[in-house]
Scaffold this active site. Structure first.
Site, short mmCIF file in Angstrom:
data_model
loop_
_atom_site.label_atom_id
_atom_site.label_comp_id
_atom_site.label_asym_id
_atom_site.label_seq_id
_atom_site.Cartn_x
_atom_site.Cartn_y
_atom_site.Cartn_z
CE LYS A 62 4.91 5.45 6.71
NZ LYS A 62 5.02 6.89 6.85
CB CYS B 133 25.08 42.84 -16.27
SG CYS B 133 24.72 44.58 -16.44
CD GLU C 79 -2.25 -1.52 2.80
OE1 GLU C 79 -2.32 -0.57 3.61
OE2 GLU C 79 -2.56 -2.68 3.09
CB CYS D 89 21.80 43.16 -18.23
SG CYS D 89 21.20 43.23 -16.55
CE LYS E 79 9.32 6.52 6.25
NZ LYS E 79 9.74 7.79 6.72
CG ASP F 123 4.58 12.57 4.34
OD1 ASP F 123 4.48 12.20 5.52
OD2 ASP F 123 5.47 13.34 3.93
CB CYS G 192 20.49 47.78 -16.68
SG CYS G 192 22.00 46.89 -17.09
CE1 TYR H 238 -3.42 3.28 8.22
CE2 TYR H 238 -3.42 4.91 6.46
CZ TYR H 238 -3.15 4.56 7.78
OH TYR H 238 -2.62 5.47 8.63
CB CYS I 10 22.57 47.19 -13.51
SG CYS I 10 21.60 45.70 -13.68
S1 IVH Z 1 -0.75 0.72 8.88
C1 IVH Z 1 0.28 -0.83 13.00
N1 IVH Z 1 -1.00 1.45 6.43
O1 IVH Z 1 2.27 5.41 8.45
C2 IVH Z 1 0.41 -0.21 11.67
N2 IVH Z 1 -0.07 3.01 7.95
O2 IVH Z 1 4.53 4.87 10.67
C3 IVH Z 1 -0.46 0.92 11.50
N3 IVH Z 1 0.47 5.19 6.94
O3 IVH Z 1 0.86 6.07 11.58
C4 IVH Z 1 -0.30 1.65 10.27
N4 IVH Z 1 -0.21 4.71 4.92
O4 IVH Z 1 0.08 7.41 9.59
C5 IVH Z 1 -0.60 1.81 7.64
N5 IVH Z 1 -1.34 1.96 4.19
C6 IVH Z 1 -0.93 2.32 5.41
C7 IVH Z 1 -0.40 3.61 5.67
C8 IVH Z 1 0.02 3.91 6.96
C9 IVH Z 1 0.30 5.65 5.70
C10 IVH Z 1 1.06 5.97 8.05
C11 IVH Z 1 0.21 6.05 9.28
C12 IVH Z 1 1.02 5.42 10.36
C13 IVH Z 1 2.40 5.55 9.83
C14 IVH Z 1 3.28 4.46 10.36
#
Ligand code: IVH
Length: 670
Positions: A117, A425, A115, A401, A307, A119, A404, A219, A432
């Site tokens: 992640k 220039c 999934e 330039c 990440k 932000d 100027c 999620y 200028c």
């Molecule tokens: S599961 C016990 N699924 O990532 C696990 N987290 O550092 C619970 N996040 O606090 C999280 N997408 O804010 C899960 N598909 C996803 C996610 C997700 C973003 C974030 C969430 C969580 C942090 C974990």
């Protein structure tokens, strides 16, 4: 390292993480990127793994680091809201799997729910009999803030669910976030979309939250008595059926190799998404296995966040502007579609100079990879030629330039025998506009006159209002007029006046740096000030056309002399110095005229023992002697160190100059 040093270092890292937790969670104003935060966390974990005696209640391995705000009622989560451990490469993923096999004491084929992640900020929604009865933030993982009314303003969050399959009592968990475009249209002070979402969600007044277009993607679950659903991927499908938004890129994969290649592809594709994602979450798909694996102190054993690298991103160039610097250098700057790079939204990238544009064939409309590392200005690393439109045209660098209209030139460097990469220039004075503004900004800067009440933006504003045209105008400002300007008050005006007045007493070296002569930076200004001792004396070198004498200064060469000549050829620079020297108190360097080495000139050749050239030079000057850099009749002593230049020794002998060893020279001082 000794144990006490390790403990001290560990404590330092714990204090660092505590400070950043407060900035992030409590003040909503993080000062470092996520990547830097993760790095500190990783260092703490590594130390704890290596030295078992290290443990702190504030360690990220023990807490989620965050105390819920006092502004909201608190509620204990029925099931803790944990975070995920991070993986940064394939090695971390292999370790993650290995730990699972060890825990289960069995090597099995694993299926993962993958999934994106997002932000954003996680939230938990409690539904009883289909009704949303409470919404909370994560808080410290155990206790969250009750922000039900704020969450209810989000259109993606259903208040009532009528689907017959929907459990009677369940916590639905997911991410609250703001889309990139909505963030850029907000015109607020938040550093990135996540901060904006967090700030908005924790407003005291829900109508404030409603003003910011927030979204919610579900999620996972917290409390849920489940015996029907067997897989995370099935749970995601149910979420959709019940009326929640789920991520369109969720998928199921099997091996680490598959995870790795999907990650690689997604790392680039993510820039086309409407929201920021900082990695992929891999969860063991089987819910039975998840149950067996359980949790460590603050993260599940069955999931990991992989990440993305946080210091580069793709974006599109919308325009290329030419900036004119203090020395007339024309610097092309790419305006790009704003993009989040490691927690900072970047909308400009330097293209360095004309040659760089030609070399990389950078064009308006191009999709480019931008890198941002530390404090370095973001820059373009490469152009994605495949994404270039057919009718795109080469960028033509202007010959004049843009400020100027004067001609621009590329200087020929006689030493390297090459033309400079930078186009400039030719107007090197105050005619200028852009150069003049930049010169004034340089004049007030920290290492120059250090007028901290007068920032760069204020200089621009005062320029627009016609308050300043030259540096000396700073000392004739009409403070009553400033007081009437928007954003100014009694206190800020009096602070401004104070810092301007303070700057009137200035050392010669700061002043020589402040007037902004090309190639005369802080160090060369110091050398010139040590040589000339007073502004009067400095100007007499100028007036008597004796700038070549500065060649005697170790460190000043032809480049600096030519630049000084060019600077003073322009009469306006001369006038500026005249006017400023009447206003300012430019302090002379203390002249010790009666030292033991008075009337003695020295020159060094070869390496000195236990002493740098700079130290030797100040020792001579402190005792009223002077140092020159060429062997001629005026030279009294040639001091020879290790491996001297034979030619210099020979010349000195021919001219009858006394030759001293380092020891003999030191004995002159005793
Ligand atoms: S599961 C016990 N699924 O990532 C696990 N987290 O550092 C619970 N996040 O606090 C999280 N997408 O804010 C899960 N598909 C996803 C996610 C997700 C973003 C974030 C969430 C969580 C942090 C974990």
């Amino acid at each position: 390292m000794k144990n006490s040093e390790i403990k001290k270092y560990y404590k330092k890292k714990i204090d660092e993480i505590k400070k950043h937790n407060k900035l992030y969670f409590q003040d909503n104003s993080p000062k470092i990127s996520d990547q830097q935060y993760d790095q500190i966390k990783k260092e703490i974990f590594d130390l704890e793994n290596k030295y078992s005696y290290l443990k702190s209640p504030s360690s990220p391995s023990e807490t989620l680091g965050y105390t819920p705000s006092k502004n909201f009622t608190k509620s204990q989560h029925r099931v803790r809201m944990l975070s995920l451990s991070n993986a940064f490469g394939v090695e971390d993923l292999e370790n993650f799997e290995k730990k699972i096999f060890n825990y289960l004491n069995n090597k099995i084929d694993i299926e993962y729910s993958v999934e994106p992640k997002i932000d954003g900020i996680s939230a938990s929604l409690t539904y009883k009999n289909g009704l949303l009865v409470m919404g909370t933030s994560r808080g410290d993982g155990t206790t969250g803030e009750v922000i039900t009314e704020n969450l209810k303003t989000i259109k993606d969050i259903p208040h009532k669910i009528t689907d017959l399959d929907f459990p009677k009592d369940i916590d639905i968990r997911g991410e609250v976030f703001i889309k990139k475009d909505d963030f850029y249209n907000l015109k607020n002070d938040f550093a990135n979309p996540r901060n904006a979402a967090s700030g908005s969600l924790r407003q005291k007044n829900p109508s404030e939250t409603k003003k910011i277009p927030l979204n919610f993607i579900a999620y996972t679950y917290g409390y849920f008595q489940n015996d029907k659903i067997k897989k995370q991927s099935d749970f995601l499908s149910y979420l959709k059926k019940w009326g929640f938004k789920i991520n369109e890129y969720n998928k199921v994969l099997k091996t680490i190799k598959d995870l790795e290649s999907f990650h690689k592809k997604f790392e680039n594709d993510r820039f086309n998404l409407k929201y920021d994602i900082d990695g992929l979450v891999y969860k063991i798909n089987s819910l039975d296995l998840q149950k067996r694996l359980g949790f460590t102190a603050n993260s599940p054993r069955w999931a990991i966040a992989h990440k993305f690298s946080a210091n580069s991103a793709f974006s599109q160039i919308t325009d290329i502007n030419i900036q004119v610097g203090r020395t007339g250098a024309l610097t092309p700057v790419a305006r790009i579609k704003p993009v989040n790079i490691g927690g900072v939204v970047v909308s400009n990238a330097t293209l360095h100079n004309e040659d760089e544009i030609i070399r990389k064939d950078i064009r308006i409309g191009d999709t480019v990879k931008i890198e941002r590392a530390g404090d370095v200005i973001p820059h373009v690393i490469l152009v994605d030629i495949k994404k270039r439109k057919k009718k795109s045209k080469k960028f033509v660098f202007p010959n004049n330039c843009p400020s100027c209209g004067s001609d621009t030139i590329k200087e020929f460097n006689r030493i390297t025998k090459k033309y400079d990469a930078v186009r400039r220039c030719v107007n090197e004075g105050y005619d200028c506009e852009k150069i003049a503004i930049e010169k004034i900004k340089h004049f007030i800067s920290k290492e120059a006159m250090n007028i901290d009440g007068l920032g760069k933006k204020v200089v621009e504003n005062f320029w627009d209002l016609n308050f300043i045209r030259f540096p000396q105008d700073i000392y004739n400002l009409d403070y009553n007029k400033i007081l009437n300007l928007e954003g100014w008050g009694e206190l800020s005006v009096s602070n401004l006046k104070y810092s301007i007045d303070q700057s009137k007493k200035v050392s010669l070296e700061r002043f020589l740096y402040a007037i902004g002569i090309r190639h005369i930076g802080v160090e060369n200004a110091r050398l010139l000030s040590e040589y000339t001792k007073s502004i009067k004396n400095f100007m007499s070198f100028v007036n008597k056309n004796k700038l070549n004498d500065f060649l005697n200064i170790d460190g000043i060469g032809e480049t600096q002399i030519n630049s000084l000549k060019k600077f003073f050829d322009n009469k306006i620079n001369y006038v500026v110095i005249e006017k400023l020297s009447k206003i300012l108190n430019i302090s002379d360097l203390k002249l010790n005229k009666d030292g033991k080495l008075r009337n003695c000139t020295f020159m060094f050749t070869g390496k000195l023992l236990n002493m740098s050239r700079a130290e030797a030079k100040s020792l001579i000057e402190e005792n009223s002697g002077s140092v020159v850099s060429s062997v001629n009749k005026k030279l009294k002593y040639l001091i020879i160190g290790e491996k001297p230049t034979n030619r210099k020794v020979q010349q000195a002998k021919e001219l009858g100059i006394k030759i001293l060893s380092q020891k003999e020279w030191i004995s002159l001082l005793d």
